[in-house]
Scaffold this motif. Structure first.
Motif, mmCIF file in Angstrom:
data_model
loop_
_atom_site.group_PDB
_atom_site.id
_atom_site.type_symbol
_atom_site.label_atom_id
_atom_site.label_comp_id
_atom_site.label_asym_id
_atom_site.label_seq_id
_atom_site.Cartn_x
_atom_site.Cartn_y
_atom_site.Cartn_z
ATOM 1 N N ASP A 113 11.653 3.312 7.887
ATOM 2 C CA ASP A 113 11.363 1.974 7.381
ATOM 3 C C ASP A 113 10.092 1.383 7.960
ATOM 4 O O ASP A 113 9.833 0.182 7.794
ATOM 5 C CB ASP A 113 12.537 1.028 7.690
ATOM 6 N N PHE A 114 9.288 2.198 8.656
ATOM 7 C CA PHE A 114 8.056 1.688 9.277
ATOM 8 C C PHE A 114 6.863 2.581 8.935
ATOM 9 O O PHE A 114 7.013 3.775 8.661
ATOM 10 C CB PHE A 114 8.201 1.635 10.805
ATOM 11 N N TYR A 115 5.684 1.975 8.958
ATOM 12 C CA TYR A 115 4.434 2.727 9.029
ATOM 13 C C TYR A 115 4.025 2.696 10.498
ATOM 14 O O TYR A 115 3.865 1.622 11.088
ATOM 15 C CB TYR A 115 3.333 2.082 8.186
ATOM 16 N N GLU A 116 3.847 3.880 11.085
ATOM 17 C CA GLU A 116 3.494 3.936 12.496
ATOM 18 C C GLU A 116 2.087 4.495 12.661
ATOM 19 O O GLU A 116 1.626 5.319 11.867
ATOM 20 C CB GLU A 116 4.515 4.778 13.269
ATOM 21 N N LEU A 117 1.381 4.009 13.695
ATOM 22 C CA LEU A 117 0.033 4.463 14.012
ATOM 23 C C LEU A 117 0.044 5.001 15.433
ATOM 24 O O LEU A 117 0.736 4.469 16.311
ATOM 25 C CB LEU A 117 -0.977 3.322 13.891
ATOM 26 N N PHE A 118 -0.772 6.040 15.687
ATOM 27 C CA PHE A 118 -0.767 6.698 16.984
ATOM 28 C C PHE A 118 -2.185 6.825 17.533
ATOM 29 O O PHE A 118 -3.171 6.727 16.800
ATOM 30 C CB PHE A 118 -0.139 8.090 16.871
ATOM 31 N N VAL A 165 4.272 -1.220 11.780
ATOM 32 C CA VAL A 165 4.534 -2.406 10.956
ATOM 33 C C VAL A 165 5.653 -2.055 9.976
ATOM 34 O O VAL A 165 5.759 -0.913 9.524
ATOM 35 C CB VAL A 165 3.277 -2.869 10.191
ATOM 36 N N PRO A 166 6.520 -3.016 9.644
ATOM 37 C CA PRO A 166 7.609 -2.734 8.707
ATOM 38 C C PRO A 166 7.079 -2.340 7.337
ATOM 39 O O PRO A 166 6.109 -2.941 6.841
ATOM 40 C CB PRO A 166 8.376 -4.065 8.647
ATOM 41 N N PHE A 167 7.717 -1.374 6.742
ATOM 42 C CA PHE A 167 7.309 -0.896 5.421
ATOM 43 C C PHE A 167 7.324 -2.011 4.390
ATOM 44 O O PHE A 167 6.405 -2.154 3.583
ATOM 45 C CB PHE A 167 8.242 0.238 4.997
ATOM 46 N N HIS A 168 8.382 -2.846 4.412
ATOM 47 C CA HIS A 168 8.538 -3.869 3.380
ATOM 48 C C HIS A 168 7.526 -5.005 3.521
ATOM 49 O O HIS A 168 7.315 -5.773 2.581
ATOM 50 C CB HIS A 168 9.957 -4.453 3.413
ATOM 51 N N GLN A 170 6.268 9.664 2.830
ATOM 52 C CA GLN A 170 7.217 10.774 2.803
ATOM 53 C C GLN A 170 7.368 11.213 1.353
ATOM 54 O O GLN A 170 7.690 10.406 0.489
ATOM 55 C CB GLN A 170 8.563 10.324 3.369
ATOM 56 N N ILE A 171 7.098 12.483 1.073
ATOM 57 C CA ILE A 171 7.159 12.972 -0.304
ATOM 58 C C ILE A 171 8.359 13.900 -0.506
ATOM 59 O O ILE A 171 8.415 14.665 -1.460
ATOM 60 C CB ILE A 171 5.860 13.700 -0.693
#
Length: 645
Positions: free
Chosen positions: A52-57, A88-91, A112-113
């Motif tokens: 449920d998140f977009y994450e950055l590294f 950040v939250p996906f929604h 995600q595919i």
């Protein structure tokens, strides 16, 4: 500005000189996947979808945390060092994306595919397949929440071939594509008129190569908007091939007499859109060549001081546009801004527009009814654009449906008033013809779409009951889950005589029948009940009947969602099959909106129609400056002025 030009905060990792093999050494499968995808988009922040998140590294996390003022944390270790991470939250991603884009960042959206269930079938350590769905840049935004509905969002391309300078610009949210040949000293003026949010230039034009001295001084005020690409992206032969493929034509001769540099600039735009949209090209109108003999070109200093679209401080409020904008639709507002930015020099064109304004000026009732319809008319142009690049949702289908219903009402209303007003200007007649007729499509969308629609098709719940029989059956089964479980529980109570029987659910066992330990022997003796688990004070069972119901309930939800996705694709294709016609309808709506809004302005401000002819005489009697008069307000007295040149 390319993101690579932004200063990087110090972090433990420095991957700039490392190969992919060096980066992935000792990495987890998920981190290896991240490195492989990031390698393909080094100049973009990578929004990596994790549930449920977009994450950055790594450096992306440091950059984003600072830009968004969010917490920078860590996620595990790599090569014995902490991994910087933020998310950040996906929604709610659009809010954060908007802030990043305004600061000049490029963002690659990695989705995600694959269903996680499918990934687990390959082994416990298998990671979900991911891929970049698009790269968002300032000039390639389509999201409604990130766009200003009253302004165009232009992506421009500047190119020099054999000292011939050309510029092409496109708004992918509307499909408008235009080109212009110009002299080097005109570039600043043209950019001020277009006001692009992103400008593509060849790396050769920013260095010391031949041709760079032609335009470099003109770009000083636009450095933060530049996206620098390899010179190979601007090849004219490849550009022509891209355009021929895009428009499915053998030759571009029928499009007009374009120079080689104009076609190269258009081709570079198409190439950039293919890259950033990952092959999902938006619908683009055929390129139009800007004609300097038809419009007034306003230099930068004059445009700035006239405060046509924004004030000296950069605000819309207080500008000429702000003072005279009475439009009711986003497309009408964009058309007004375009007309103010590039006024026509053609007498016939100006008088044709004034005829249309006068038509709505003459009848308060017609004008009022037209504006009432327009007030509820959605932005068809931008809804179409999102559907075309496969980023539209059910609400965009509704916008098209409601917009087409409004266009039918407008056409019928104005036609009915033709007899009352005894004439119909050619321009208004042409606008009515553009509105078209879409009875079948409107009926289809009305029948298919529910009243309350989600933002995304993946959320389901947007198809109206009665549209699809099989979908209704699965939805009924899903919605009646509690009732079905309650009925089955009552049946077991009646059959066994045990009033304390409960049917419960958890994520481990799914649905099960639970009784107290006191009554467990009674169910153990019955063949229908299959023992599952013994607790301290209770025993759990299942039955074939309960298993079948659980399977049906699970399949019902999945199948219902799958059918709705199929319905969405069918409805989307039904709209896109008519996209050229609907685009013309959107143009007609914007023209009618602008004409009726200027008529409303004239009534409200007591403006009169000017007499326009081909002479050089300029005579104003009791003239009033719209902006100055608005600043004085109702309490002050504006002194009118005469002007005779």
């Amino acid at each position: 500005m390319n993101i690579s030009e932004k200063p990087h905060a110090p972090v433990n990792f420095d991957f700039r000189n490392q190969t992919l093999a060096d980066k992935v050494e000792g990495a987890t499968p998920m981190l290896s996947q991240y490195f492989e995808i990031k390698q393909q988009h080094p100049d973009s922040l990578l929004f990596f979808r994790m549930g449920d998140f977009y994450e950055l590294f790594f450096d992306d996390a440091v950059e984003a945390a600072r830009a968004l003022d969010i917490t920078l944390t860590r996620r595990g270790k790599h090569q014995d060092q902490d991994i910087p991470m933020c998310g950040v939250p996906f929604h709610a991603a659009d809010v954060y994306l908007g802030r990043l884009i305004k600061q000049g960042f490029r963002v690659a959206i990695c989705e995600q595919i694959e269903d996680p269930v499918e990934a687990r079938k390959r082994g416990s350590k298998s990671v979900v397949k991911r891929a970049v769905a698009r790269v968002i840049t300032p000039g390639t935004i389509t999201e409604e929440s990130l766009l200003d509905g009253s302004s165009n969002n232009y992506l421009a391309c500047i190119i020099v071939i054999h000292e011939r300078l050309s510029i092409a610009w496109v708004d992918i949210s509307t499909g408008d594509l235009q080109t212009q040949n110009l002299e080097p000293d005109q570039l600043g003026t043209v950019l001020a008129r277009i006001s692009p949010t992103e400008i593509l230039v060849s790396e050769k034009l920013t260095g010391e190569e031949e041709g760079s001295e032609i335009i470099s001084p003109q770009l000083n005020d636009w450095r933060s908007n530049l996206t620098i690409l390899p010179h190979s992206r601007f090849d004219s032969a490849n550009g022509i091939k891209r355009l021929e493929k895009l428009y499915n034509v053998v030759t571009l001769d029928a499009f007009g007499s374009f120079t080689r540099s104009e076609l190269a600039a258009c081709g570079a735009l198409v190439d950039y859109l293919e890259i950033t949209q990952q092959g999902n090209l938006p619908r683009l109108n055929r390129p139009l060549q800007w004609r300097l003999d038809r419009t007034l070109e306003i230099d930068v200093a004059t445009r700035t001081n006239l405060e046509l679209l924004k004030t000296l401080s950069g605000q819309k409020k207080g500008s000429l546009l702000d003072c005279i904008d009475k439009t009711q639709t986003g497309s009408g507002a964009r058309l007004l801004a375009a007309r103010l930015s590039a006024p026509s020099k053609e007498v016939d064109t100006i008088n044709g527009r004034l005829d249309a304004v006068n038509y709505f000026f003459e009848s308060d009732q017609l004008r009022g009814e037209v504006r009432e319809i327009l007030r509820a008319t959605p932005d068809i142009e931008r809804a179409l654009s999102r559907l075309a690049v496969d980023r539209g949702g059910p609400r965009d289908l509704r916008a098209v449906c409601d917009g087409l219903k409004a266009s039918a009402l407008l056409g019928k209303l104005i036609k009915n008033w033709e007899t009352e007003l005894s004439y119909l200007p050619l321009r208004v007649e042409s606008n009515i013809e553009q509105l078209g007729c879409y009875t079948d499509l409107v009926d289809l969308l009305n029948k298919a779409l529910a009243e309350n629609l989600p933002m995304f098709a993946r959320d389901g719940g947007f198809i109206e009951v009665g549209y699809h029989a099989e979908l209704d059956r699965f939805k009924a089964l899903k919605d009646e889950r509690r009732q079905l479980i309650a009925e089955l529980q009552k049946k077991y109570i009646d059959d066994s005589g045990i009033n304390s029987i409960k049917i419960k659910h958890n994520n481990v066992l799914g649905y099960f029948v639970e009784v107290t330990s006191l009554h467990a022997p009674k169910l153990n003796s019955q063949e229908a009940f299959i023992h599952r688990q013994t607790m301290t004070n209770a025993t759990r069972f299942t039955t074939i009947e309960l298993k079948e119901l659980e399977r049906d309930l699970s399949q019902a939800a999945d199948r219902a969602l799958a059918i709705e996705q199929e319905c969405f694709l069918e409805l989307r294709h039904a709209v896109l099959d008519l996209i050229d016609h609907i685009s013309r309808t959107a143009v007609g709506i914007s023209e009618i909106d602008l004409s009726s809004s200027l008529a409303e302005l004239a009534i409200e401000k007591n403006y009169v129609r000017p007499v326009i002819n081909g002479s050089l005489n300029f005579n104003i009697l009791d003239g009033r400056h719209p902006v100055v008069e608005a600043e004085i307000g109702a309490g002050g007295a504006f002194v009118s002025n005469n002007c005779d040149l």
